[in-house]
Design a protein around this motif. Sequence first.
Motif, PDB file in Angstrom:
ATOM      1  N   TYR A  97       0.860  -1.180   0.000  1.00 53.88           N
ATOM      2  CA  TYR A  97       0.000   0.000   0.000  1.00 53.88           C
ATOM      3  C   TYR A  97       0.903   1.239   0.000  1.00 53.88           C
ATOM      4  O   TYR A  97       2.132   1.129   0.088  1.00 53.88           O
ATOM      5  CB  TYR A  97      -0.946  -0.003   1.216  1.00 53.88           C
ATOM      6  N   GLU A 140       1.903   4.768   1.788  1.00 51.88           N
ATOM      7  CA  GLU A 140       1.910   5.702   2.926  1.00 51.88           C
ATOM      8  C   GLU A 140       2.418   7.013   2.327  1.00 51.88           C
ATOM      9  O   GLU A 140       3.618   7.190   2.105  1.00 51.88           O
ATOM     10  CB  GLU A 140       2.866   5.166   3.989  1.00 51.88           C
ATOM     11  N   ASN A 181       4.702   6.002  10.701  1.00 47.68           N
ATOM     12  CA  ASN A 181       4.405   5.959   9.259  1.00 47.68           C
ATOM     13  C   ASN A 181       5.447   5.101   8.533  1.00 47.68           C
ATOM     14  O   ASN A 181       5.105   4.238   7.729  1.00 47.68           O
ATOM     15  CB  ASN A 181       4.454   7.346   8.611  1.00 47.68           C
ATOM     16  N   GLU A 194      -9.414   5.715   0.715  1.00 47.84           N
ATOM     17  CA  GLU A 194      -9.407   4.837   1.902  1.00 47.84           C
ATOM     18  C   GLU A 194      -8.093   4.071   2.041  1.00 47.84           C
ATOM     19  O   GLU A 194      -7.768   3.575   3.118  1.00 47.84           O
ATOM     20  CB  GLU A 194     -10.551   3.818   1.808  1.00 47.84           C
ATOM     21  N   ASN A 195      -7.363   3.955   0.932  1.00 48.52           N
ATOM     22  CA  ASN A 195      -6.135   3.151   0.975  1.00 48.52           C
ATOM     23  C   ASN A 195      -4.869   3.985   1.120  1.00 48.52           C
ATOM     24  O   ASN A 195      -3.908   3.551   1.734  1.00 48.52           O
ATOM     25  CB  ASN A 195      -6.031   2.290  -0.297  1.00 48.52           C
ATOM     26  N   ARG A 238      -2.723   6.458   2.807  1.00 41.38           N
ATOM     27  CA  ARG A 238      -2.757   7.010   4.149  1.00 41.38           C
ATOM     28  C   ARG A 238      -1.989   8.329   4.243  1.00 41.38           C
ATOM     29  O   ARG A 238      -1.038   8.546   3.503  1.00 41.38           O
ATOM     30  CB  ARG A 238      -2.104   6.013   5.127  1.00 41.38           C
ATOM     31  N   THR A 239      -2.409   9.153   5.149  1.00 45.21           N
ATOM     32  CA  THR A 239      -1.656  10.284   5.718  1.00 45.21           C
ATOM     33  C   THR A 239      -1.521  11.597   4.938  1.00 45.21           C
ATOM     34  O   THR A 239      -1.132  12.572   5.539  1.00 45.21           O
ATOM     35  CB  THR A 239      -0.205   9.893   6.131  1.00 45.21           C
TER      36      THR A 239
END
Length: 283
Positions: free
Chosen positions: A85, A87, A98, A188-189, A191-192
């Motif tokens: 995924y 980050e 993270n 949703e996938n 992040r940050t």
Amino acid sequence: MTQLRWFITGCTSGLGEAFVRSILARGDKVVASARGDVSRLSSLKDAGAEVISLDVTSSPSDIQAAAAKVLKGGPIDVLVNNAGYIEAALAEEASYDNYMSQFETNFFGVIKTTQAFLPHFRERKSGTIVFIGSSGGIAGEPGAAPYCGTKFALEGWHDCLKQETAHLGIKSVLFELGFFRTKIMHPENVRTFRAPGIADYEHIRNMVGQFVEGMNGHQPGDPKKAVEVILDFVRAEGVAEGKMLPDRFPIGTDCLATLRKKCADTLVVCNEWEHVIRSTDWE
Ligand SMILES: NC(=O)c1ccc[n+]([C@@H]2O[C@H](COP(=O)([O-])OP(=O)(O)OC[C@H]3O[C@@H](n4cnc5c(N)ncnc54)[C@H](OP(=O)(O)O)[C@@H]3O)[C@@H](O)[C@H]2O)c1
């Protein structure tokens, strides 16, 4: 070609799911894995895949136990390290958590899974290991420091592994993908990138946010086509018939541009600064 049995991580969507469907369509066998409840893979099971639960952030012993379970059902010829995924955080703003979380999945998850299958491949003196790298492992981009870090790390780790295992009949290849239309950039996938951060970087954070939103669903690459190319290489057929398996291989027009730019920039430094670069050796 003889029928192969594959093991793939991260098969709930995107490339992982495409791998399973294409592998079955070519008449091979496949064990599809996903974290959590295996009912998430019910449509792949219905299509003919074996299914197993595997979170690549699990402990080495849990991943070894999952591999042992897979191998009880028969030998594995091909391992595809696919799970991953993004980050999406800036280099300074990304927290230790993270970075750790990103490396746990995209880097250490790959190492643990590969190590779990290597004894089997060594024993059989055969096996192919596929690594899913990224154009982000060729050149970094603003807002993707943790992700690019993992994909660069994968390049180095794979280079070492490849040379250490070639004499054992084990093949491996790292595919560097550009932007492909999967769920990877779904809000949703990723992040940050929306997290509030340091004011000095606000414009970069906004740019990254806009880039991710604009790219999501509009990536130039078709995951099914990428998977077909990878299958051709592993099975030495189609576009790869009669060809050597390369160490690494870029996939996607955007990735080709990134790689060409990096090669050109690198050659400029090597050529223009050769006398300085060479000047530090002992007389
Ligand atoms: N699409 C691109 O543009 C692109 C470009 C370069 C490289 N890649 C690489 O391609 C691979 C697949 O990504 P994708 O594009 O197909 O994205 P995707 O549709 O989001 O699929 C990612 C898969 O990885 C799984 N996963 C995430 N963390 C996991 C964990 N801890 N354990 C097991 N599975 C986990 C996800 O499962 P859940 O459903 O449980 O989250 C999902 O099945 C990744 O390694 C990615 O870095 C993609």
